[in-house]
Design an enzyme around this catalytic site. Structure first.
Site, mmCIF file in Angstrom:
data_model
loop_
_atom_site.group_PDB
_atom_site.id
_atom_site.type_symbol
_atom_site.label_atom_id
_atom_site.label_comp_id
_atom_site.label_asym_id
_atom_site.label_seq_id
_atom_site.Cartn_x
_atom_site.Cartn_y
_atom_site.Cartn_z
ATOM 1 N N ASP A 38 36.965 -32.894 7.073
ATOM 2 C CA ASP A 38 37.667 -32.142 8.129
ATOM 3 C C ASP A 38 36.976 -30.828 8.472
ATOM 4 O O ASP A 38 36.811 -30.499 9.641
ATOM 5 C CB ASP A 38 39.169 -31.957 7.820
ATOM 6 C CG ASP A 38 39.497 -31.239 6.527
ATOM 7 O OD1 ASP A 38 38.571 -30.940 5.749
ATOM 8 O OD2 ASP A 38 40.694 -30.964 6.304
ATOM 9 N N GLY B 204 50.059 -29.791 -7.371
ATOM 10 C CA GLY B 204 48.735 -30.032 -7.967
ATOM 11 C C GLY B 204 48.339 -31.499 -7.997
ATOM 12 O O GLY B 204 47.386 -31.871 -8.656
ATOM 13 N N SER C 139 49.275 -32.151 -0.985
ATOM 14 C CA SER C 139 49.409 -31.062 -0.005
ATOM 15 C C SER C 139 50.787 -30.435 0.057
ATOM 16 O O SER C 139 51.359 -30.269 1.142
ATOM 17 C CB SER C 139 49.037 -31.559 1.390
ATOM 18 O OG SER C 139 47.696 -31.794 1.435
ATOM 19 N N SER C 140 51.297 -30.062 -1.104
ATOM 20 C CA SER C 140 52.581 -29.376 -1.078
ATOM 21 C C SER C 140 52.439 -28.009 -0.396
ATOM 22 O O SER C 140 53.358 -27.542 0.267
ATOM 23 C CB SER C 140 53.124 -29.211 -2.493
ATOM 24 O OG SER C 140 52.153 -28.593 -3.292
ATOM 25 N N SER C 141 51.264 -27.385 -0.511
ATOM 26 C CA SER C 141 51.145 -26.058 0.103
ATOM 27 C C SER C 141 51.136 -26.157 1.622
ATOM 28 O O SER C 141 51.789 -25.355 2.301
ATOM 29 C CB SER C 141 49.924 -25.305 -0.426
ATOM 30 O OG SER C 141 48.751 -26.000 -0.139
ATOM 31 N N GLU D 106 47.039 -20.356 4.910
ATOM 32 C CA GLU D 106 46.380 -20.851 3.684
ATOM 33 C C GLU D 106 45.061 -20.084 3.444
ATOM 34 O O GLU D 106 44.774 -19.666 2.326
ATOM 35 C CB GLU D 106 46.127 -22.359 3.827
ATOM 36 C CG GLU D 106 45.406 -23.005 2.678
ATOM 37 C CD GLU D 106 46.302 -23.356 1.484
ATOM 38 O OE1 GLU D 106 47.528 -23.480 1.655
ATOM 39 O OE2 GLU D 106 45.745 -23.507 0.378
ATOM 40 N N ASP E 207 45.526 -31.486 6.348
ATOM 41 C CA ASP E 207 46.837 -31.504 5.694
ATOM 42 C C ASP E 207 47.932 -31.007 6.638
ATOM 43 O O ASP E 207 49.019 -31.584 6.723
ATOM 44 C CB ASP E 207 46.818 -30.626 4.435
ATOM 45 C CG ASP E 207 45.708 -31.017 3.484
ATOM 46 O OD1 ASP E 207 45.126 -32.101 3.674
ATOM 47 O OD2 ASP E 207 45.430 -30.246 2.560
HETATM 48 C C1 GLA Z 1 42.227 -30.308 0.794
HETATM 49 C C2 GLA Z 1 42.118 -29.483 2.065
HETATM 50 C C3 GLA Z 1 41.856 -30.371 3.282
HETATM 51 C C4 GLA Z 1 40.687 -31.314 3.046
HETATM 52 C C5 GLA Z 1 40.811 -32.014 1.692
HETATM 53 C C6 GLA Z 1 39.591 -32.809 1.354
HETATM 54 O O1 GLA Z 1 43.355 -31.135 0.832
HETATM 55 O O2 GLA Z 1 43.304 -28.748 2.276
HETATM 56 O O3 GLA Z 1 41.636 -29.571 4.424
HETATM 57 O O4 GLA Z 1 39.455 -30.632 3.154
HETATM 58 O O5 GLA Z 1 41.055 -31.104 0.633
HETATM 59 O O6 GLA Z 1 39.420 -33.839 2.256
#
Ligand code: GLA
Length: 388
Positions: free
Chosen positions: A40, A124, A128-130, A162, A174
């Protein structure tokens, strides 16, 4: 009572107890990503989906010009004046303050707001909880104050939060998934133009399960930022010979080989992974359109190999889980998911063949690591919004 309704009722009663008015309810989901990892921030493509694990929010404007927060998971309160929003020692509060600051930067200056939140996205685990926390709160503020900021902007504001308040220079995947998720669909996102396309992923032929290593190495955020820098170095070298290359997404495998001698081994390996991952995502999407899950799965395994041996963001535990998957012919594809250094693997399994694989993981993984894994069966769900 479902897990979700339990969390929501806890949020409602805590909110009334603390703030003496009724909250309005919102949710923002975590995400999975089928393929397209660490692409990304290289302007490449990703294939994420929102899942039925989310953060839930009870919120309402207050008249005291303060951001008043309560985290159900940490059982902790925090408050700060809306005129003095800045980073604090309270780690979890920074995510929300970081979002409110983005509204300030746009000159919107939200007034006081009360918020109680909690959820079931494991921390963790690479789900992508954050981003869910940031996106969800951005949606709450936007709705509570009727700002009418489009979702395409909210995701960028959440990403900035973030970067600035968590210090992780994340890409956009995310946040995008948490807001634009659609039930039963994965999304192919072009991270440069932010154009996207939904692809149905029905459960007729395959199941998707996650295996959580239950390790979360502290390297995750520092090494993430290092990878970003290494990719930028790769671009700078490519650009000397190919001025049209503005991101690794623009480089073909041949272009990369032609400049290899001018690159350090590290920069070459990182760039090699990304350039080939961009190709793999496109191949995987073509396979998906033909319901060819065998090809799709092979690309997932190849992605794992690249992440583990070239991009160096895997770890022993993730590699062990992928090796267990590889031995089972019904697991069409498996790989580490998300930023890396722990968290989950994502596994694409022939319909009806999930149970034997889970049993293998439950036996083999503890035997090799001494850790009991957690298995998540996730449902692909809608993105963030208000709960009615
Ligand atoms: C984390 C980052 C994303 C992406 C992934 C790896 O989740 O927040 O933006 O870069 O790692 O694909």
């Amino acid at each position: 009572m479902t897990e979700k309704s339990k969390i929501i009722s806890e949020i409602e009663s805590k909110f009334i107890e603390l703030f003496h008015h009724e909250p309005e309810l919102y949710q923002a989901p975590g995400r999975i990503n089928l393929i397209g990892e660490h692409t990304d921030y290289n302007d490449g493509f990703v294939l994420p989906a929102a899942i039925d694990k989310a953060i839930y929010f009870g919120v309402k404007k207050n008249k005291v010009n303060k951001l008043r927060l309560f985290s159900i998971d940490y059982k902790e309160s925090f408050e700060i004046s809306m005129d003095e929003l800045e980073k604090t020692q309270v780690h979890w509060a920074n995510y929300l303050i970081g979002v409110a600051v983005q509204f300030n930067k746009r000159g919107l200056k939200p007034e006081g707001i009360d918020c109680v939140f909690g959820g079931n996205i494991p921390l963790g685990a690479g789900l992508s909880s954050s981003a869910a926390l940031e996106c969800g709160f951005a949606v709450c503020l936007n709705d509570q104050f009727s700002y009418k900021i489009p979702n395409s902007e909210l995701i960028l504001m959440a990403q900035k939060a973030e970067h600035e308040f968590a210090g992780v220079m994340c890409g956009i995947m995310d946040q995008f998934a948490s807001i634009f998720g659609k039930e039963g669909h994965v999304m192919k996102l072009d991270c440069r133009s932010l154009d996207y396309e939904y692809f149905p992923l029905t459960n007729n032929e395959v199941d998707v399960i996650l295996c959580d290593t239950r390790v979360s190495h502290s390297l995750a955020s520092s090494e993430y930022n290092v990878r970003r820098k290494e990719c930028e170095e790769g671009v700078a070298i490519l650009k000397k010979q190919y001025p049209e290359v503005n991101a690794l997404r623009d480089a073909s495998p041949e272009m990369l080989e032609s400049v290899r001698s001018g690159m350090s081994e590290n920069v070459y390996l990182r760039s090699h992974y990304v350039v080939h991952e961009v190709v793999r995502v496109n191949e995987a999407c073509e396979a998906l359109l033909k319901n060819d899950f065998v090809t799709f799965g092979q690309r997932m395994y190849a992605t794992h190999d690249g992440l583990s041996k070239e991009y160096l963001v895997s770890c022993k535990e993730l590699d062990i889980l992928v090796e267990i998957a590889r031995k089972n012919p019904d697991v069409l594809g498996a790989r580490m998911m998300g930023g890396g250094f722990g968290g989950c693997t994502i596994n694409l399994i022939r319909k009806g063949c999930t149970e034997p694989f889970i049993q293998e993981v439950l036996k083999e993984y503890p035997a090799q690591t001494g850790i009991n894994p957690i298995i998540y069966r996730v449902k692909i769900s809608d993105g963030a919004g208000r709960l009615i």
